[in-house]
Design an enzyme around this catalytic site. Structure first.
Site, short mmCIF file in Angstrom:
data_model
loop_
_atom_site.label_atom_id
_atom_site.label_comp_id
_atom_site.label_asym_id
_atom_site.label_seq_id
_atom_site.Cartn_x
_atom_site.Cartn_y
_atom_site.Cartn_z
N LYS A 311 51.95 85.32 32.72
CA LYS A 311 52.38 86.35 31.99
C LYS A 311 53.68 85.88 30.72
O LYS A 311 54.65 86.13 30.77
CB LYS A 311 53.23 87.28 32.97
CG LYS A 311 52.16 87.98 33.77
CD LYS A 311 53.13 89.18 34.50
CE LYS A 311 52.21 90.01 35.44
NZ LYS A 311 51.68 89.22 36.68
N PHE A 312 52.95 85.17 29.80
CA PHE A 312 53.71 84.48 28.53
C PHE A 312 54.21 85.77 27.98
O PHE A 312 53.71 86.91 27.69
CB PHE A 312 52.83 83.71 27.87
CG PHE A 312 52.34 82.58 28.31
CD1 PHE A 312 52.80 81.44 28.43
CD2 PHE A 312 51.06 82.73 28.69
CE1 PHE A 312 52.24 80.22 29.14
CE2 PHE A 312 50.46 81.47 29.55
CZ PHE A 312 50.93 80.37 29.17
#
Length: 481
Positions: A311-312
């Site tokens: 989940k950048f």
């Protein structure tokens, strides 16, 4: 000069006088700059001009289009459509930019019957995408679009794009004609007209990829995974759809464990039943390069892919380093990653570059399964648009419900699924729905199951059961209707 032509000349001059035509350097919605900007939003402050334009538009349009309803493209065309509706007693429909999460939850407001014909009213056409999006939403509720009426065609390919998609569109004015009228009346110089003509010839806008005629109005929910693989843009997403079809599984298991040994053991046991294994490598204290290599070997042997749920969410430079450097070096072993869209498309581009030409893909997080999360409907819609625009690297979307994309090759990944009979929440915000609810009602392609499998007494039997139920639900979905 005919009466209509004289009225149009007078209207163009009035628009110039109230500042609806602006000259300078303007960033357009389609992403390019223009020396002229037509800003019809100012009409709401000039009711007489607004009324004149609205009635003149219908005088022009009436011979060309017929319908049961009018629908203005939100939001600029709503006031114009309202005036036409009231003066000519034609029922009006309102298309929301996003459906409400409460009340009726409708995207199209108004009273209508399936099969009714609707005329779309639009202020400006550049690429034609806003009209095409409106057509899609109207047709999704059973309406038929008989045509579209436009005030100003900028002359940059939008009308051709609409025609190529079978949309009967007519424009009352073109930007070129407006410029020539103003020049003839002495309001602007010929050099301005010449510069504008040159600009328009050099800045034609092709149809947006997300609205290509080959994908327009296609319902992905009724298409088989193999069929969708043929139109998937991201190569790894294409491979995943083909794998799912061949292996007859749409199950992804989230293996949230604390040791490399446990991760590899579960991967080997779950491998025969899954299409995707979801990891959180940063939670594994002894994750190493050897762990990654072993996991890759298991995935090849058992024919599944790996999704690192990182989940950048930072700026491009930072996410590129997080993806390709540091102790995890995710780009080297994970087929897919997850990314929030909050930092904009630059992050997606940076991740793509950091993949170093390896076949990799990304799932953008459009919704979350946690109770009380702050993702709004407008944020979700913008995320879907970003996924469509960057489908070369974005393989799909993480969502809790069907946000039908015009690209059927994009994959919907839905977490928060558990078999009925257990708790519906873990008490820490996570909410669960059944496999049937996720696939049939919410549009999930790949379903993520975590503790419902990993905390069971026999994870192989649990995975086999989920695989069977999820695949059966998918079969029902594509065969229904």
């Amino acid at each position: 000069m005919s009466s209509l032509e004289q009225k149009l000349n007078n209207l163009v001059i009035d628009l110039y006088k109230i500042g609806a035509l602006k000259f300078g350097d303007f960033k357009m919605k389609v992403g390019i700059n223009s020396p002229v900007y037509v800003d019809l939003r100012v009409l709401v402050s000039h009711p007489k001009v607004l009324e004149t334009l609205s009635l003149l538009l219908w005088e022009y349009a009436e011979p060309h289009v017929k319908g049961d309803h009018l629908c203005g493209v939100p939001y600029n065309a709503l006031s114009i459509t309202t005036i036409i509706s009231v003066h000519h007693n034609i029922p009006m429909l309102i298309r929301r930019k996003e459906a409400k999460k409460y009340g009726t939850k409708k995207l199209i407001e108004g009273v209508f019957q399936e099969g009714d014909k609707c005329i779309i009213i639009e202020d400006i056409v550049t690429s034609g995408s806003s009209i095409m999006e409106t057509v899609k939403d109207l047709e999704n509720v059973g309406l038929k679009v008989s045509g579209a009426v436009v005030i100003v065609d900028r002359g940059q390919g939008g009308m051709k794009n609409l025609a190529d998609n079978g949309i009967n569109a007519h424009s009352m004015l073109t930007l070129t004609k407006m410029m020539h009228i103003l020049c003839d009346e002495g309001y602007i110089d010929k050099t301005v007209v010449s510069a504008m003509d040159k600009y328009l010839k050099e800045s034609q806008i092709p149809i947006p990829p997300s609205l290509d005629i080959h994908h327009f109005n296609v319902n992905r929910l009724k298409m088989a995974f193999g069929e969708r693989a043929s139109v998937a843009v991201n190569p790894v997403g294409k491979g995943l759809l083909q794998l799912m079809e061949a292996k007859k599984t749409n199950l992804c298991v989230a293996v949230d464990v604390l040791s490399a040994e446990k991760l590899l053991s579960m991967a080997a046991q779950l491998g025969p039943y899954i299409c995707l294994l979801k990891t959180h490598a940063d939670a594994i204290s002894d994750f190493s390069e050897e762990t990654a290599k072993s996991l890759e070997e298991i995935s090849k042997k058992e024919n599944f892919m790996i999704l690192e749920d990182r989940k950048f969410s930072d700026i491009g430079h930072t996410v590129a380093l997080q993806y390709n450097q540091g102790p995890l070096r995710i780009a080297k072993w994970a087929h897919f990653i997850t990314c929030h869209s909050v930092s904009g498309p630059g992050a997606v581009g940076a991740l793509k570059s950091a993949a170093d030409d390896q076949p990799r893909g990304c799932f953008l997080v459009a919704e979350m399964s946690s109770e009380g999360n702050l993702i709004s409907s407008s944020y979700t819609k913008e995320t879907v648009s970003m996924a469509e625009e960057h489908s070369g690297f974005v393989a799909g979307l993480v969502t809790q419900s069907d946000h039908t994309s015009t690209l059927p090759g994009l994959i919907q990944l839905t977490p928060g699924v558990r078999l009925c009979g257990g708790a519906s929440s873990d008490g820490m915000g996570q909410q669960w729905v059944s496999p049937e609810e996720a696939v049939i009602k919410r549009g999930a392609d790949v379903v993520v199951v975590g503790r419902g499998i990993t905390e069971s007494e026999n994870i192989k039997e649990a995975a086999k059961l989920y695989q069977s139920k999820l695949w059966a639900a998918y079969q029902i979905r594509i065969r229904s209707g």
